[in-house]
Write a protein that holds these residues in place. Structure first.
Motif, PDB file in Angstrom:
ATOM      1  N   TRP A  66     -10.902 -72.180 -43.472  1.00 28.56           N
ATOM      2  CA  TRP A  66     -10.938 -70.786 -43.184  1.00 28.56           C
ATOM      3  C   TRP A  66     -10.441 -69.785 -44.221  1.00 28.56           C
ATOM      4  CZ3 TRP A  66     -10.793 -70.972 -37.099  1.00 28.56           C
ATOM      5  CH2 TRP A  66     -11.967 -71.227 -36.569  1.00 28.56           C
ATOM      6  N   CYS A  67      -9.186 -70.404 -44.597  1.00 29.98           N
ATOM      7  CA  CYS A  67      -8.436 -69.432 -45.630  1.00 29.98           C
ATOM      8  C   CYS A  67      -9.024 -69.404 -46.956  1.00 29.98           C
ATOM      9  CB  CYS A  67      -6.957 -70.166 -45.726  1.00 29.98           C
ATOM     10  SG  CYS A  67      -5.847 -69.759 -44.556  1.00 29.98           S
ATOM     11  N   ILE A  72     -13.220 -64.463 -44.391  1.00 24.98           N
ATOM     12  CA  ILE A  72     -12.547 -64.595 -43.002  1.00 24.98           C
ATOM     13  C   ILE A  72     -11.125 -63.911 -43.564  1.00 24.98           C
ATOM     14  CG2 ILE A  72     -10.961 -66.054 -41.590  1.00 24.98           C
ATOM     15  CD1 ILE A  72     -13.543 -67.846 -41.401  1.00 24.98           C
ATOM     16  N   ASP A  73     -10.531 -62.877 -42.677  1.00 25.37           N
ATOM     17  CA  ASP A  73      -9.321 -62.329 -42.992  1.00 25.37           C
ATOM     18  C   ASP A  73      -8.084 -62.893 -41.997  1.00 25.37           C
ATOM     19  OD1 ASP A  73     -10.560 -60.117 -44.657  1.00 25.37           O
ATOM     20  OD2 ASP A  73     -11.273 -59.207 -42.833  1.00 25.37           O
ATOM     21  N   THR A 133      -4.850 -65.022 -46.135  1.00 26.71           N
ATOM     22  CA  THR A 133      -5.483 -64.824 -44.740  1.00 26.71           C
ATOM     23  C   THR A 133      -4.103 -64.802 -43.850  1.00 26.71           C
ATOM     24  OG1 THR A 133      -7.498 -66.038 -45.564  1.00 26.71           O
ATOM     25  CG2 THR A 133      -6.840 -66.069 -43.397  1.00 26.71           C
TER      26      THR A 133
END
Length: 180
Positions: A66-67, A72-73, A133
Motif C-alpha cells: 500500500w505504501c 493511497i495516502d 504514506t
C-alpha cells in the motif's frame, strides 16, 4: 487550542483499512466497519480494505504494498496491538516505518485513559511514515477505533485543522527521495 479554519477547502485523502485477525472475515469486522464509516462520513475516500492474519511478514508485506501505491495516502490498521504472543502488528509497522510518530501512541494513550482508565496501558497503538504514506496501528476494538478517529485522526487528516495537520505536510513526506 485547535480549530477548523472554515476559510480553507477540505481535502479528501485516500485511506486503506487493514484488519489484522486470525479469525475475522469482512462480514464480522466491526472495527474495520467503524473506520470505513468514520472516514467516508468525514469526506475521505476508502482506497482499499483487506484482512490479513496475525503474521508479522504478511502485515509488513501488505503495508509495503500500500505504501508503494500512489493512490493511497494513509493506512489504518486495526488489531494485533496488544501484549499476547500473536500481537505482532506494532512490530510489522516498525519494520516498515521510515519515521515513527511517537506522539501518536502517547496521545492515543491519553485519550484511552479518559475512556477506559488504567487499562489503556495495554495498548501499543503506533503511527509512522513510509514512502510518503502515513501508517497508524490501532487496537482491534470498535471503541478504540472510534476514539482514535474521533479524537485524533479526524482532526489530523483534515487540511483545515489548525494550528497544523498531517495533510498539509503530505507533499513533503517523501522529499528526501527526490533530492539528488
Amino acid at each position: 487550542m485547535s480549530v477548523i479554519d472554515e476559510t480553507k477547502d477540505f481535502i479528501a485523502v485516500r485511506i486503506a483499512v487493514l484488519t489484522v485477525s486470525d479469525t475475522r472475515s469482512l462480514a464480522e469486522d466491526r472495527s474495520g466497519d467503524v473506520l470505513v464509516a468514520r472516514l467516508t462520513e468525514g469526506g475521505h475516500h476508502l482506497a482499499d480494505r483487506t484482512i490479513v492474519p496475525d503474521e508479522r511478514a504478511e502485515i509488513a508485506r501488505q503495508l509495503r504494498e500500500w505504501c508503494a501505491d500512489p493512490e493511497i495516502d494513509v493506512v489504518i490498521s486495526t488489531g494485533g496491538t496488544g501484549l499476547t504472543g500473536r500481537d505482532v502488528t506494532v512490530e510489522a509497522h516498525r519494520d516498515v516505518y521510515e519515521k515513527e510518530i511517537e506522539a501518536f501512541g502517547t496521545v492515543f494513550t491519553i485519550v484511552s485513559l479518559q475512556k477506559i482508565g488504567t487499562s489503556a496501558v495495554q495498548s501499543r497503538a503506533t503511527g509512522g511514515v513510509a514512502n510518503g504514506t502515513y501508517l497508524f496501528a490501532l487496537p482491534g476494538s470498535p471503541g478504540a477505533c472510534k476514539d482514535a478517529w474521533d479524537e485524533i485522526l479526524m482532526r489530523q487528516l483534515d487540511y483545515r485543522h489548525r494550528p497544523c495537520n498531517f495533510v498539509e505536510i503530505m507533499p513533503r513526506l517523501d522529499e528526501h527521495q527526490r533530492r539528488k
